[in-house]
Design an enzyme around this catalytic site. Sequence first.
Site, PDB file in Angstrom:
ATOM      1  N   ASN A 133      -3.048  -7.312   4.779  1.00 38.16           N
ATOM      2  CA  ASN A 133      -3.449  -6.268   3.838  1.00 38.16           C
ATOM      3  C   ASN A 133      -4.659  -6.732   3.033  1.00 38.16           C
ATOM      4  OD1 ASN A 133      -3.418  -3.821   2.564  1.00 38.16           O
ATOM      5  ND2 ASN A 133      -1.341  -3.995   1.746  1.00 38.16           N
ATOM      6  N   HIS A 172       3.284  -1.253  -5.384  1.00 36.31           N
ATOM      7  CA  HIS A 172       4.077  -0.880  -4.219  1.00 36.31           C
ATOM      8  C   HIS A 172       5.198   0.090  -4.574  1.00 36.31           C
ATOM      9  CE1 HIS A 172       2.149  -4.276  -2.074  1.00 36.31           C
ATOM     10  NE2 HIS A 172       2.475  -3.598  -0.993  1.00 36.31           N
TER      11      HIS A 172
END
Length: 494
Positions: free
Chosen positions: A347, A378
């Site tokens: 990521n 998140h």
Amino acid sequence: MAEPPGAPHRTTGSTLLHPLSALLGIPLDQINFVACQLFALLAAFWFRIYLSPSHASSAVRHAFATLFGIYFAVFCFGWYSIHLFVLVMMNYGIMNMASIPNIHRYSFVVAMGYLTLCHISRIYIFHYGILTTDFSGPLMIITQKITTLACQLHDGIGRQAEELTAEQNRLAVKSRPSLLEYLSYLLNFMSIIAGPCSNYKDYIAFIEGRHVHMKLLEVNWKQKGYDRLPDPSPTGAVMYKLCITLVSLILFLTLTKNFPMAYIIDNEFLDKTPFLSRLGYLYVVTQAAKPKYYFAWTLADAVNNAAGYGFSGVDEKGTFHWDLLSNLNIWNIETATSFKMYIENWNIQTAAWLKRVCYDRAPWYPTALTFILSALWHGIYPGYYFTFLTGILITLAARAIRNNCRHYFLSSVPLKIAYDVVTWAVTQLAVCYTVAPFVMLAVEPTIKFYKSVYFHMHILSILVLLLLPVRPQTHSVRRAQNQAMLNSIKNKDK
């Protein structure tokens, strides 16, 4: 008759592709996601060929990218896509009305606050992630872009050049964008569904046709025998990434479903399987969970490249690279010999965002604050916080081991190979141990898992931090190093 919660055609968006979903037995939200990305890929090729900067104005390119992005969002998420547009317009107001010294703070609080409220609502709407591709994904990407632009606008207008790092100085935005530029940056069809986040200056340069030339001008092409600047094509890079996407899809449809993460806390499995075998199986199920990320991120990268965006430069051999927006480096992930190397290649664009908006600006404890922000971004599932808090501990322990021990193994090739093999194995197991709660989401399975492996990584990390001297890099030291780098660049330019 009411449909069961896990029915393949459950979605918040269009039901047009329900027959295909029923035929393949794949949830409709995933079918819609893939369909939009494949259509975006075709639109990207058309955009690069027929709406290139030589054929269309910047305004036309901005408008096309924005309108298609809005359509994809509505197709995938239906009325829930209104959250994307509300957040975008709220922060456009902040960007134009807030004072420059506070613009990044206000934008950050509003964007992260709205995202968090939406994360909370998802627990009640989707019950711990029944929908795997709901509106929160695009909202997370938009939050990254909003805060990135706000920080870079603050750097460009509200700070002096000598206060900035070399990277901050290069990416600083000197004027507020127009509404069309702002909407295009945040909602363009190439990145609205799966990202990645990119820098505002890079995106505007791409729309205006300066993106590739900016990178090429860094190379002395006359010495390489070129009379004029070459015109690199992204087709090869796109085809290569589509091959990776296809392999990842096949692995997802086979490997992932046959090795569910939940099995590592199955009572029968725990009773009959020795500790080392459980660790081995943990590695297998973690590997099996990766293909869906490889698929989504590599396809998103290919979409941007197909539109002509993502050129990163030329290496010493004269090879053109299209990885400016790449979200992962699979080879470096699978061969990582340190926790830091693994994180830096997984990521990638989110890691870059965390560095730019948090780590480089944190007055104290930058590592801890960065992990906490990552968890908050998140969502609010407890498993995320177990993962990122564990990540802080393991990162600090790994740094202490590397600083205190690595130099003893550099004196000979066999020692270095042995060190790399051991650190690879430990890194891979440490990552598996850390990310398991991220997949499990809830508290009870997470505690059960950690009990089953005796909290060994937590205990070892604490012992390392207690026994080995830690030499943290202070914020002032990092700032001094960054300033030295900036001064070096300025001297080269003179």
